[in-house]
Each structure stands twice: as structure tokens, then as C-alpha cells.
Design an enzyme around this catalytic site. Sequence first.
Site, PDB file in Angstrom:
ATOM      1  N   LYS A   1       0.840  -1.210   0.000  1.00  0.00           N
ATOM      2  CA  LYS A   1       0.000   0.000   0.000  1.00  0.00           C
ATOM      3  C   LYS A   1       0.869   1.252   0.000  1.00  0.00           C
ATOM      4  O   LYS A   1       0.560   2.236  -0.674  1.00  0.00           O
ATOM      5  CB  LYS A   1      -0.954  -0.034   1.207  1.00  0.00           C
ATOM      6  CG  LYS A   1      -2.051  -1.074   1.015  1.00  0.00           C
ATOM      7  CD  LYS A   1      -2.808  -1.455   2.274  1.00  0.00           C
ATOM      8  CE  LYS A   1      -3.711  -2.653   1.940  1.00  0.00           C
ATOM      9  NZ  LYS A   1      -4.429  -3.202   3.081  1.00  0.00           N
TER      10      LYS A   1
ATOM     11  N   GLN B   1      -5.142  -2.253   9.148  1.00  0.00           N
ATOM     12  CA  GLN B   1      -4.877  -3.540   8.494  1.00  0.00           C
ATOM     13  C   GLN B   1      -5.500  -4.672   9.323  1.00  0.00           C
ATOM     14  O   GLN B   1      -5.294  -4.769  10.534  1.00  0.00           O
ATOM     15  CB  GLN B   1      -3.360  -3.740   8.352  1.00  0.00           C
ATOM     16  CG  GLN B   1      -2.966  -4.949   7.540  1.00  0.00           C
ATOM     17  CD  GLN B   1      -3.423  -4.896   6.084  1.00  0.00           C
ATOM     18  OE1 GLN B   1      -3.523  -3.827   5.494  1.00  0.00           O
ATOM     19  NE2 GLN B   1      -3.706  -6.051   5.508  1.00  0.00           N
TER      20      GLN B   1
ATOM     21  N   ASP C   1     -11.414   1.661   2.944  1.00  0.00           N
ATOM     22  CA  ASP C   1     -11.672   0.236   2.718  1.00  0.00           C
ATOM     23  C   ASP C   1     -13.122  -0.006   2.308  1.00  0.00           C
ATOM     24  O   ASP C   1     -13.438  -1.052   1.741  1.00  0.00           O
ATOM     25  CB  ASP C   1     -11.437  -0.548   4.025  1.00  0.00           C
ATOM     26  CG  ASP C   1     -10.041  -1.144   4.129  1.00  0.00           C
ATOM     27  OD1 ASP C   1      -9.494  -1.546   3.099  1.00  0.00           O
ATOM     28  OD2 ASP C   1      -9.527  -1.209   5.267  1.00  0.00           O
TER      29      ASP C   1
HETATM   30  N1  GUN Z   1      -6.365  -7.462   5.251  1.00  0.00           N
HETATM   31  C1  GUN Z   1      -6.357  -8.148   4.076  1.00  0.00           C
HETATM   32  N2  GUN Z   1      -6.892  -7.389   3.104  1.00  0.00           N
HETATM   33  C2  GUN Z   1      -7.262  -6.221   3.671  1.00  0.00           C
HETATM   34  C3  GUN Z   1      -7.853  -5.026   3.174  1.00  0.00           C
HETATM   35  O1  GUN Z   1      -8.196  -4.886   1.989  1.00  0.00           O
HETATM   36  N3  GUN Z   1      -8.048  -4.025   4.086  1.00  0.00           N
HETATM   37  C4  GUN Z   1      -7.705  -4.164   5.395  1.00  0.00           C
HETATM   38  N4  GUN Z   1      -7.952  -3.134   6.203  1.00  0.00           N
HETATM   39  N5  GUN Z   1      -7.151  -5.255   5.895  1.00  0.00           N
HETATM   40  C5  GUN Z   1      -6.933  -6.274   5.029  1.00  0.00           C
END
Ligand code: GUN
Length: 287
Positions: free
Chosen positions: A51, A95, A118
Amino acid sequence: MILSGKELAANIKAGIAADIPHLKEKYGRVPHLVVILIGNDPASESYVRGKAKASELVGITNTTIRKPVETTEEELLSLIYQLNRDDKVDGILVQLPLPDHINEPTIVAAISPEKDVDGFHPLNLAALYQNRPCILPCTPKGIIRMLKAANVSIEGKRAVVVGRSNIVGMPVARLLMNENATVTIAHSHTVNLAEITRQAEILVVATGHAHLITEDMVSDGVVVIDVGISRNPQTGKLVGDVDFDNVAPKASVITPVPGGVGPMTICSLMENTVECFINRMKFKKNY
Ligand code: GUN
């Protein structure tokens, strides 16, 4: 056809990168995404790095806040409240998964819906299910984008979604329905799952169960979107929910793991961050 999200995601990110200087000129700064990582789970570490890398590539500001695994729910909530109030923060992403002592739904609901890049906040999901404007969850948004880019027609198709999470299964089912597919939602406990999946013209699988879908469970010409990702403990290799080698010969279109849906999720996140930024800037202008 093996449908990789890499090229499409790269193109979309290049488009965002080209827009950022204009946004900076118009609003005086670039979008700012804050990513919070609790603990040091290797998979989460790698997602968080991805990210940050994508943010750098498109030219948005990324702050990654790393906190130890002992961080309490109260401490995390207070960090989120501080970021909610921070005028220079446009997107907040915690996350997942979180350590067991922290309640995930409590944390997700604490993020300001206008900064919920998200698209996991209950108000965002409620808006999605009511067909009102909302931030679309990244993976479902990326899947629809991929299908359209590959000229897969969705209208009138029988789609089967295996998985019922609020992150992928349920929202992707809603988006497929919006495209006028007829959607069946199944899951890893569905009795006679094969009977259901064999009816699919479009099959989306998001359960996290490695190789759940075998070649006897699909019909010829099916479009297969594999959202699963797990690590084979013997080989250490990443594998999807679909037995790719045996299912691919029967499929007209199939996404590999890794490299299929994954890159699209991150590029949707970049888009959502820009969308949150623009919405906030417009809102500020009106008041
Ligand atoms: N863990 C795995 N994929 C994601 C995601 O797209 N967003 C978040 N916040 N955690 C994750």
C-alpha cells in the site's frame, strides 16, 4: 484466458498519478492515506508495504503507523479518533486481521465513514446495499472492473459467489446483482456446494480455503475469479481457493493467485483515497 490484474491496475494507477498534480494545484495538497498496522504478522507487513509502494507510485502521501501487538483496543480507538479529527488525513485503513484482544467490528465502526477507504464501515456497507452513494469495498470494486475490462458480460448471467464476508462475498454479490446478474451466495459450509458451483457462468470464490474448488465443480466455459490467498505450508507458495492447474482448462477466463485480483484491490484503494480526499475538499468548500 488467464486474467491478470497487474496490467490493468498499472494503467489505472498511471491515470491516478497523472491526476494528482491537478488535485494539488486545485486544493493545495495531495491526498493523505494513513495505514495502521498492529503487530508484525508477515502477510500484513507485506500488504502494508504494498500500500505504501502504490501510494508512492501514484503520488499520494502515505503514513504507515506501526504499533506493537500488545496495543489495547482503547489505545487504537484513541489513535483513530485523533486521525478522524485530523483535517490533513483523508483516508484511514486499519490492516486486518487484528490481534484477538481487539474487537474488529468496534474498530471498523470507529473510523469516520468519510475516511473509510476500505469501504468496511457499517454505514458504507448499508449505503451499498441500498444503492446509495458510498465508498465501494476495494476487492469487489476491482473484480467488477476486471470483468468489464476483459469484456465479460455480466448482464443476465448466473453468478455464484462462494463466501459471505462483508469484505468480499456479500458486497461482490451486490455489485454483480447491480449489473443484472442472477446471484447465488454460497459458502464453505454449503451442502452439495459442487451442485451450486456447476451452475455458475461466473464463479467468484472468496473463502480462504486452499483448493476448495476442483475441476469437477465447474462447468465448461466458466469465468472464475479467485479471491482466496493462503500459503501452502509445505512449499511456502501462495495458493488460491481454486485448484488452478486443473480448473483452468475448463474455464474461459480465470484469475491466477498471486497476481490476479490482488493488484486490483490496491489500485481500488488508491482510487478510494482520492475519492475521499475530493469529497472532503468539496464538503469544506461548502461550509
Ligand atoms: N487485510 C487483508 N486485506 C485487507 C484489506 O483490503 N483491508 C484491510 N484493512 N485489511 C486487510
